[in-house]
Design an enzyme around this catalytic site. Structure first.
Site, PDB file in Angstrom:
ATOM      1  N   GLU A 159       0.808  -1.220   0.000  1.00  0.00           N
ATOM      2  CA  GLU A 159       0.000   0.000   0.000  1.00  0.00           C
ATOM      3  C   GLU A 159       0.843   1.274   0.000  1.00  0.00           C
ATOM      4  O   GLU A 159       0.429   2.297  -0.549  1.00  0.00           O
ATOM      5  CB  GLU A 159      -0.957   0.013   1.186  1.00  0.00           C
ATOM      6  N   PHE A 176     -12.057  -6.864  13.613  1.00  0.00           N
ATOM      7  CA  PHE A 176     -10.978  -7.369  12.761  1.00  0.00           C
ATOM      8  C   PHE A 176     -10.612  -6.322  11.697  1.00  0.00           C
ATOM      9  O   PHE A 176     -11.466  -5.803  11.006  1.00  0.00           O
ATOM     10  CB  PHE A 176     -11.412  -8.680  12.091  1.00  0.00           C
TER      11      PHE A 176
END
Length: 586
Positions: A53, A115
């Site tokens: 990323e 999560f």
């Protein structure tokens, strides 16, 4: 069903298309799968799958910097967003317009440590121009259009739009761009006439003037660069540029003194120190330019033109602040200059140029290329000579190679030069080059790299191969973190603590493992032939240029020293310019 009703993911894609986005750099994950599903069902916007990323943001930066458009990024929640933070801060420091879309857990799970949950807006607040957390699907269209407006307007910068998964999946009403106007963010574009008149008075009466220009000129667009060139030539005054400003004014022009700052030229730094009027345009007086603030250009009157009011008087007090877009301010300044029929003091200007030519005669960038071992400066010079007739874009990583590229590669036009200036991010150059190549598929794109920086994001070779992007990685391989080693030699008694790379890969085999091409250059006599080979190969190339490991980058102003204490070589009896106290602020 109304034509304006669609789910949130479709709204995101529709807004991107309305904003003229052609390519988005990203990496999928659970929270953004609705957007990836929408991407699959359309052909208007191309998606480039990066391998990390951070590289997605750097690629978008390269795309934005080389085109003047807004770069676009798409990452998932949690680690996807946090991995993007370095790139976002890099874009913030260098004023690069980016819109980064981050996934987020569904709204009812926010705050539950779900999560892959992260407080993305909290984490990115200090490293973005603005950010949004969208909680209602009906707000998506408006927020997307606002994000692009904020990213590209005023002083450009990165904007994050955090997108909870349920907002992307629900239906709502899309708001088109024509119906969105930002209520509060309206940067001042036109400069105040009185401020320009006051600036012109100083310019007209200057005896030892200098134009000091930065990345803000490039950000203002090609017209700003043309107007800058026009004004500088009208006055006959010297000009110097920051690392981020290179290319806004032709490097080959005799009025150009080269780059200034820590590794800038002798003549540029001395002219900055001794000038009586400094015309700062689109630059922010950062520490790598000013050196010791209390000794910075002590006898000068200072004019600062900048679209960002917060940048004016932030580091250095100026005598004439001018808030406005560089292109508009320069256009008005030229009109006033002509209307008043200003004639600079020819005698004083002649004396000033005589002094500058004495400084220039020092030939501060000279080096000796003798024998087989390749000097890094020579490698950059040969790269420049063999690529200057082409449409060429140069990106860099960070370190000695970056400074040698800035010193020895001559940029004649804007948007050719992509580098990490403010944050100094190792690993920037290769993904940035991928973004540039996506924007300019027929151009030659070269990442001038160091072996240590390249290994930060070398996984992006997979991206280059997948999308058939023939990016060239020109590694100046000295087996050290070169700038770290240089500082250790000059400032820490030659104690080379953890700056030597003992386990480098075989870069030719590494290239071949990904399906790219590798070249090793270790002889100055055959360097030209091998650079030509690199240029002609229509696929990604890793060019392992083995250079003199002991070479240091000069000139150098030690951190915390003023401009008139510039080192032309290692400190010694004839060149001990570190300072009266014999120590440097690091």
């Amino acid at each position: 069903m109304s034509m304006d009703r669609m789910n949130g993911a479709q709204m995101v894609l529709k807004a991107l298309a309305e904003q003229g986005v052609e390519v988005i750099f990203g990496y999928p994950g659970g929270a953004v799968l609705p957007i990836y599903d929408a991407i699959f069902q359309q052909n208007q916007i191309k998606h480039v799958l990066v391998r990390h990323e951070q590289a997605a943001v750097h690629a978008a930066e390269g795309y934005a910097r080389s085109t003047g458009k807004v770069g676009c990024v798409l990452v998932t929640s949690g680690p996807g967003a946090t991995n993007a933070v370095t790139g976002l801060l890099d874009a913030m420091m260098d004023s690069i317009p980016i819109v980064c879309l981050t996934g987020q857990v569904p709204t009812h799970l926010i705050g539950n440590d779900a999560f892959q949950e992260a407080d993305t807006t909290g984490i990115t607040r200090p490293c973005t121009k603005h950010n949004y957390l969208v909680k209602k699907t009906d707000d998506l269209g408006r927020v997307m259009h606002e994000a692009f407006h904020v990213a590209r307007s005023g002083r450009p910068g990165p904007v994050v739009v955090d997108l909870p998964k349920d907002v992307l999946m629900k239906e709502g009403e899309y708001t088109p761009a024509a119906r969105v106007k930002h209520k509060t963010y309206k940067p001042q574009v036109k400069a105040d006439r009185a401020a320009l008149e006051e600036a012109l008075d100083l310019i007209a009466n200057a005896k030892k003037p200098i134009f000091y220009t930065g990345g803000g000129v490039v950000n203002s667009g090609p017209a700003a660069c043309q107007l800058l060139t026009q004004l500088v030539r009208m006055t006959g005054y010297p000009i110097t540029q920051t690392l981020m400003g290179l290319g806004a004014y032709p490097a080959s022009d005799p009025q150009h003194l080269g780059m200034l700052g820590m590794h800038g030229t002798y003549e540029a730094n001395w002219a900055m120190h001794d000038c009586d009027v400094m015309i700062c345009i689109g630059a922010r007086f950062d520490d790598r330019v000013t050196g010791r603030l209390d000794a910075f250009s002590p006898g000068s009157k200072k004019i600062q033109i900048d679209i960002d009011p917060s940048s004016i008087n932030k580091n250095v007090r100026v005598d004439v602040p001018v808030v406005g877009d560089v292109a508009h301010a320069l256009e008005d300044l030229i009109k006033l200059y002509k209307a008043r029929q200003i004639r600079p003091d020819a005698s004083a200007l002649k004396d000033w140029w005589t002094q500058i030519e004495e400084w220039r005669a020092v030939d501060c960038l000279k080096f000796n290329q003798d024998g087989k071992i390749i000097k890094p400066q020579y490698a950059i010079q040969r790269l420049y000579e063999l690529t200057k007739g082409r449409e060429t874009y140069i990106t860099t990583e960070v370190g000695q190679h970056q400074m040698w590229a800035a010193q020895h590669y001559k940029f004649e036009r804007p948007n050719q030069w992509m580098t990490s200036g403010g944050l100094g991010t190792m690993g920037y150059g290769f993904p940035a080059a991928i973004g540039v190549q996506m924007a300019h598929p027929d151009a030659l794109v070269v990442d001038v790299s160091g072996e240590a920086s390249f290994m930060m994001n070398m996984q992006e070779l997979g991206t280059a191969i997948q999308y058939r992007l023939p990016v060239k990685v020109f590694i100046l391989n000295n087996q050290y973190m070169g700038m770290v080693r240089q500082w250790q030699e000059l400032l820490h008694g030659g104690r080379y603590s953890e700056s030597y790379s003992e386990a480098l890969p075989d870069f030719v085999k590494l290239a071949e493992a990904f399906g790219a091409h590798g070249i090793v250059a270790d002889d100055a006599a055959t360097l030209d032939e091998q650079i030509k080979e690199m240029i002609e190969i229509d696929k990604p190339v890793i060019f392992d240029c083995r250079v003199d490991a002991s070479e240091n980058c000069f000139p150098m102003i030690p951190s915390g020293a003023p401009h008139n204490q510039i080192l032309l070589g290692p400190p010694g009896e004839d060149n001990d310019a570190i300072g009266d106290e014999g120590k440097v602020l690091v």
